[in-house]
Write an enzyme that holds these catalytic residues in place. Structure first.
Site, PDB file in Angstrom:
ATOM      1  N   TYR A   1      46.056 184.226  30.069  1.00  0.00           N
ATOM      2  CA  TYR A   1      45.166 184.611  28.966  1.00  0.00           C
ATOM      3  C   TYR A   1      45.191 183.652  27.777  1.00  0.00           C
ATOM      4  CZ  TYR A   1      43.574 188.942  31.081  1.00  0.00           C
ATOM      5  OH  TYR A   1      42.952 189.853  31.893  1.00  0.00           O
TER       6      TYR A   1
ATOM      7  N   GLY B   1      24.471 192.349  51.989  1.00  0.00           N
ATOM      8  CA  GLY B   1      24.909 193.440  51.129  1.00  0.00           C
ATOM      9  C   GLY B   1      25.318 194.683  51.887  1.00  0.00           C
TER      10      GLY B   1
ATOM     11  N   THR C   1      27.763 194.834  53.916  1.00  0.00           N
ATOM     12  CA  THR C   1      29.173 194.798  54.320  1.00  0.00           C
ATOM     13  C   THR C   1      30.018 195.918  53.719  1.00  0.00           C
ATOM     14  OG1 THR C   1      29.539 193.037  52.688  1.00  0.00           O
ATOM     15  CG2 THR C   1      29.212 192.381  54.968  1.00  0.00           C
TER      16      THR C   1
ATOM     17  N   GLU D   1      45.369 195.895  34.278  1.00  0.00           N
ATOM     18  CA  GLU D   1      45.705 195.109  35.463  1.00  0.00           C
ATOM     19  C   GLU D   1      47.130 195.375  35.925  1.00  0.00           C
ATOM     20  OE1 GLU D   1      44.644 191.202  34.060  1.00  0.00           O
ATOM     21  OE2 GLU D   1      42.560 191.867  33.823  1.00  0.00           O
TER      22      GLU D   1
END
Length: 403
Positions: free
Chosen positions: A97, A273, A275, A139
């Site tokens: 970051y 698209g 998948t 995260e």
């Protein structure tokens, strides 16, 4: 939780909105130029999205949205979650970051010149680190959940290609199993795998591919369309064979099937698209959930439409109804089997408007223009946002899709 931004900082950020509208893309282009000059950062990015400006455009829209909603950041919850999932897939870590902060603030000063007063740069520094702290916290939660789950892992894990299947002349599927013989993390239907790939003469590359196999299988399957002007997809098609090893991160993504719901489901797809949707179909039909399912897919021709036999078989078992649209076929609309209708042309907004089910939840994936048409039509038909879900392949360049 990070300390909320003070009123002065928020007012300065809001005041920069006109400058971001005028110069946002120039700022993000300059930012990426600075980032990509750093070897420790360069390999984290999809270089093809830099060449076509897809990633700088998407980031410019995200930065603008952040500034516009600085007093109501709850509006950005979906965008933040999408970014966090993407970062987890790419193994973005807290130590990355500061590089982004330096590049962004440097780019603002470079592009805006004397208009980037010390006060403005300071305010954007605070705003950046507030958002960075939110993302880093989220995260970490996702990383920890993955690592602690059965079969989960952190970082890159080696997978062996167990099988490959030529679905169409342009699309290949790869079945992947853990090279260590260990358990497999149960993904959510609709999520993707991120790969760290070493391409000869091109070095390390990062790519995301949706998992097309159903959760609970003994393997992950990815289904990849060959892009002639691409770098990675031709390499996968031409060079990756059974027995080869690929490095992948834990499944990630905020586009996944709500398996707790009981409402009807409509899948709207075009091109590759399909998948993530195929994984969702596998989850629904495997669980025999009893929900009404309609599968709608658009392709250029029957030859280029993947998984048609599998979908047709599900329709024959009364598990779903299917509509196949073929843009380059001249056949009239016709029923071609139990629960399957074939249409000439593309999936049109007029057709969708006629058949729209106000009780259904729609899952949409395909080219960006296709998604804009489908989402706009459903909004116009009165469906609430909670019933319209979609996945963006690559980086969205439409502000509505970004939000």
């Amino acid at each position: 939780m990070p300390t909320p931004l003070d009123e002065k900082t928020r007012s300065i950020i809001l005041a920069t909105v006109p400058a971001l509208k005028a110069h946002g893309l120039a700022i993000t282009e300059e930012m990426y130029k600075r980032l990509l000059a750093r070897p420790e950062i360069r390999d984290l990015f999809n270089q093809s999205h830099q060449r076509d400006l897809e990633q700088p455009k998407a980031l410019a829209l995200a930065v603008l949205a952040y500034a516009q909603h600085i007093n109501d950041l709850g509006r950005l919850g979906g965008m933040v979650e999408r970014i966090a999932e993407k970062h987890v897939g790419l193994n973005i870590l807290p130590e990355h970051y500061p590089f982004v902060a330096d590049a962004l603030l440097g780019a603002i000063g470079h592009v805006l010149g004397s208009a980037a007063t010390p006060e403005i740069v300071e305010a954007w520094g605070k705003a950046y680190w507030f958002l960075a702290d939110v993302l880093i916290g989220r995260e970490k939660q996702i990383y920890d959940e993955h690592e602690q789950a059965p079969g989960g892992w952190k970082g890159w894990r080696a997978f062996t290609v167990r099988a490959r299947h030529q679905e169409t002349p342009e699309i290949v599927s790869f079945e992947l199993v853990p090279a260590d013989g260990g358990r497999l993390f149960r993904h959510k239907a609709g999520q993707y795998l991120s790969f760290k790939l070493d391409i000869p003469d091109h070095g390390s590359q990062r790519r995301n591919y949706s998992i097309s196999s159903a959760p609970g299988a003994d393997h992950y399957r990815i289904t990849v369309r060959r892009h002639e002007l691409g770098l990675v997809s031709p390499w996968l098609h031409e060079s990756v064979r059974v027995g080869d090893t690929l490095l992948a991160a834990n499944p990630a993504g905020d586009f996944f099937l709500d398996e707790t719901a009981s409402s009807p489901v409509v899948f709207l797809t075009a091109g590759v698209g399909l998948t993530p949707i195929v994984s969702m179909l596998g989850a629904l039909c495997g669980a025999k959930a009893g929900r009404a399912i309609r599968y709608v897919h658009g392709a250029d021709s029957r030859e280029l439409a993947a998984f048609v036999p599998e979908i047709t078989a599900l329709a024959a078992d009364n598990a779903l109804k299917a509509d196949f649209f073929y843009a380059k076929d001249k056949a009239l609309d016709e029923v071609v089997g139990a629960g399957v209708t074939r249409h000439a042309g593309r999936v049109s907004t007029e057709w969708l408007r006629e058949v729209a089910d106000p009780a259904a939840t729609y899952y949409i994936c395909g080219p960006e223009s296709f998604m804009q048409d489908m989402i706009g039509t459903l909004h116009d038909a009165g469906l609430p946002a909670a019933q319209i879900r979609y996945e963006i392949f690559g980086s969205a360049s439409n502000p509505d899709l970004v939000l």
